[in-house]
Design a protein around this motif. Sequence first.
Motif, PDB file in Angstrom:
ATOM      1  N   PHE A  76       0.840  -1.208   0.000  1.00  0.00           N
ATOM      2  CA  PHE A  76       0.000   0.000   0.000  1.00  0.00           C
ATOM      3  C   PHE A  76       0.870   1.250   0.000  1.00  0.00           C
ATOM      4  N   ALA A  77       0.565   2.175  -0.923  1.00  0.00           N
ATOM      5  CA  ALA A  77       1.369   3.396  -1.073  1.00  0.00           C
ATOM      6  C   ALA A  77       0.524   4.652  -0.933  1.00  0.00           C
ATOM      7  N   GLY A  78      -0.667   4.526  -0.385  1.00  0.00           N
ATOM      8  CA  GLY A  78      -1.519   5.691  -0.188  1.00  0.00           C
ATOM      9  C   GLY A  78      -2.876   5.547  -0.853  1.00  0.00           C
ATOM     10  N   CYS A  79      -3.786   6.447  -0.479  1.00  0.00           N
ATOM     11  CA  CYS A  79      -5.173   6.344  -0.951  1.00  0.00           C
ATOM     12  C   CYS A  79      -5.313   6.518  -2.459  1.00  0.00           C
ATOM     13  N   ASP A  80      -4.452   7.319  -3.068  1.00  0.00           N
ATOM     14  CA  ASP A  80      -4.591   7.585  -4.508  1.00  0.00           C
ATOM     15  C   ASP A  80      -4.471   6.311  -5.339  1.00  0.00           C
ATOM     16  N   SER A  81      -3.673   5.350  -4.877  1.00  0.00           N
ATOM     17  CA  SER A  81      -3.464   4.119  -5.651  1.00  0.00           C
ATOM     18  C   SER A  81      -4.197   2.923  -5.036  1.00  0.00           C
ATOM     19  N   ALA A  82      -5.096   3.197  -4.085  1.00  0.00           N
ATOM     20  CA  ALA A  82      -5.762   2.105  -3.366  1.00  0.00           C
ATOM     21  C   ALA A  82      -6.589   1.235  -4.302  1.00  0.00           C
ATOM     22  N   VAL A  83      -7.353   1.866  -5.197  1.00  0.00           N
ATOM     23  CA  VAL A  83      -8.218   1.099  -6.099  1.00  0.00           C
ATOM     24  C   VAL A  83      -7.377   0.314  -7.095  1.00  0.00           C
ATOM     25  N   GLU A  84      -6.396   0.961  -7.679  1.00  0.00           N
ATOM     26  CA  GLU A  84      -5.550   0.285  -8.671  1.00  0.00           C
ATOM     27  C   GLU A  84      -4.875  -0.939  -8.065  1.00  0.00           C
ATOM     28  N   LEU A  85      -4.390  -0.806  -6.826  1.00  0.00           N
ATOM     29  CA  LEU A  85      -3.722  -1.929  -6.166  1.00  0.00           C
ATOM     30  C   LEU A  85      -4.707  -3.077  -5.908  1.00  0.00           C
ATOM     31  N   GLY A  95      -1.113   5.677   5.968  1.00  0.00           N
ATOM     32  CA  GLY A  95      -1.024   4.427   6.718  1.00  0.00           C
ATOM     33  C   GLY A  95      -2.294   3.602   6.569  1.00  0.00           C
ATOM     34  N   ILE A  96      -2.189   2.326   6.924  1.00  0.00           N
ATOM     35  CA  ILE A  96      -3.315   1.420   6.788  1.00  0.00           C
ATOM     36  C   ILE A  96      -3.304   0.459   7.975  1.00  0.00           C
ATOM     37  N   ALA A 141      -7.662   2.742   5.602  1.00  0.00           N
ATOM     38  CA  ALA A 141      -6.530   3.541   5.139  1.00  0.00           C
ATOM     39  C   ALA A 141      -6.791   5.007   5.455  1.00  0.00           C
ATOM     40  N   ILE A 142      -5.749   5.719   5.914  1.00  0.00           N
ATOM     41  CA  ILE A 142      -5.882   7.128   6.278  1.00  0.00           C
ATOM     42  C   ILE A 142      -5.532   7.998   5.077  1.00  0.00           C
ATOM     43  N   CYS A 143      -6.532   8.708   4.574  1.00  0.00           N
ATOM     44  CA  CYS A 143      -6.309   9.621   3.451  1.00  0.00           C
ATOM     45  C   CYS A 143      -6.030  11.040   3.934  1.00  0.00           C
ATOM     46  N   GLN A 144      -6.569  11.353   5.106  1.00  0.00           N
ATOM     47  CA  GLN A 144      -6.319  12.667   5.705  1.00  0.00           C
ATOM     48  C   GLN A 144      -6.458  12.517   7.209  1.00  0.00           C
ATOM     49  N   LYS A 145      -5.637  13.255   7.972  1.00  0.00           N
ATOM     50  CA  LYS A 145      -5.674  13.176   9.431  1.00  0.00           C
ATOM     51  C   LYS A 145      -5.309  14.532  10.005  1.00  0.00           C
ATOM     52  N   VAL A 146      -6.193  15.073  10.822  1.00  0.00           N
ATOM     53  CA  VAL A 146      -5.921  16.343  11.475  1.00  0.00           C
ATOM     54  C   VAL A 146      -6.306  16.226  12.950  1.00  0.00           C
ATOM     55  N   GLN A 147      -5.620  16.997  13.794  1.00  0.00           N
ATOM     56  CA  GLN A 147      -5.964  16.994  15.209  1.00  0.00           C
ATOM     57  C   GLN A 147      -7.196  17.875  15.384  1.00  0.00           C
ATOM     58  N   ALA A 148      -8.226  17.315  15.965  1.00  0.00           N
ATOM     59  CA  ALA A 148      -9.481  18.042  16.120  1.00  0.00           C
ATOM     60  C   ALA A 148     -10.289  17.431  17.247  1.00  0.00           C
ATOM     61  N   GLU A 149     -10.474  18.204  18.314  1.00  0.00           N
ATOM     62  CA  GLU A 149     -11.272  17.729  19.443  1.00  0.00           C
ATOM     63  C   GLU A 149     -12.748  17.925  19.099  1.00  0.00           C
TER      64      GLU A 149
END
Length: 323
Positions: free
Chosen positions: A218-227, A262-263, A277-285
């Motif tokens: 796995f190399a990220g969300c952009d290539s998730a479908v192709e993989l 990450g996955i 799989a994490i495509c975006q992650k931000v700190q947010a309470e």
Amino acid sequence: MRQLTARDSGRIEGGYELTDMMMSFADLRRFVVAALTGLLLVVTATVPAWAATVVTVNGTPITDIQVDQRMRLLRLEGNNSGRNGALEQLITEAIQLSEAKRLGITVSNAQVSDAFLQIARNLKVSQDRLQEMLRQGGVSSETLQDRLRAAIAWNAVTEQAIMPQVQISDLELDQQAAGRIADFQNFDYILKEIIFVAPGGQGASGRTAQANRYRASFAGCDSAVELSLAYTDAAVIDVGRRHATQLPEAIARELAGLNVGGITKPRVVESGVSMLAICQKVQAEDLTFVKGDLRAEVGNSAIQKQVEDYLANLRRNAKIIYN
């Protein structure tokens, strides 16, 4: 005069369900009836002339026949509180019905019949069979119907006179919710789910092995479908935005330790083997979901206290004459 809508069900201890009414603060109707299941019944059917009055409550007589019927109903439910328990419940319910009358609340025969029918449906029996079950316990169907009438009336009293008194501080909820948020829950994500299909868990071990190979590549969300195209019966699903408080704790903890791209480790689920799989992650309470649970907890506690105090006050002011 106001007509009410009954949503009543119930339980006979020892295997048969009779009365079980539920309410949460999000939908307070369910909580109130659940909290007061044990406080229901006044027999309003025509009383035989030879019946002896045991006590009069706000002008309403309670007879020895009613007490005997209540004792039988309690025994059928597995409650062995005896004559005193039966009499006390009847007095309580007479007070409840008196208050409903004062507030202009009426309960129609149709509502009671609907509630009786719902109990039969919950038991998966016909109305005739329910009546037979009651007769076998020495209880008339009218006794249960009168119990339901009191339950519906008291639920309406609670909605009309008690619930409006319950106030919940948003500031207090914010403070309590903040105390419940752990460090791993302070993140907001955009996620994709990768599923290796294995309905019913069939072949899950083999699919887990494939999922691990996918994860290693796995190399990220952009290539998730192709993989995923390199595998049979593998699907990529856009989960969208999720806050950590919306996720199971184990998954939220694992995601907190991963970066974007990450996955998670494969997990066996009903449909097969799943990874996030994490495509975006931000700190947010985000306290929204925690506050929702807290609101229900605080509301349930508050409404129960209000109900108890209201009923206690009614009893203090009731005119109860023992014969």
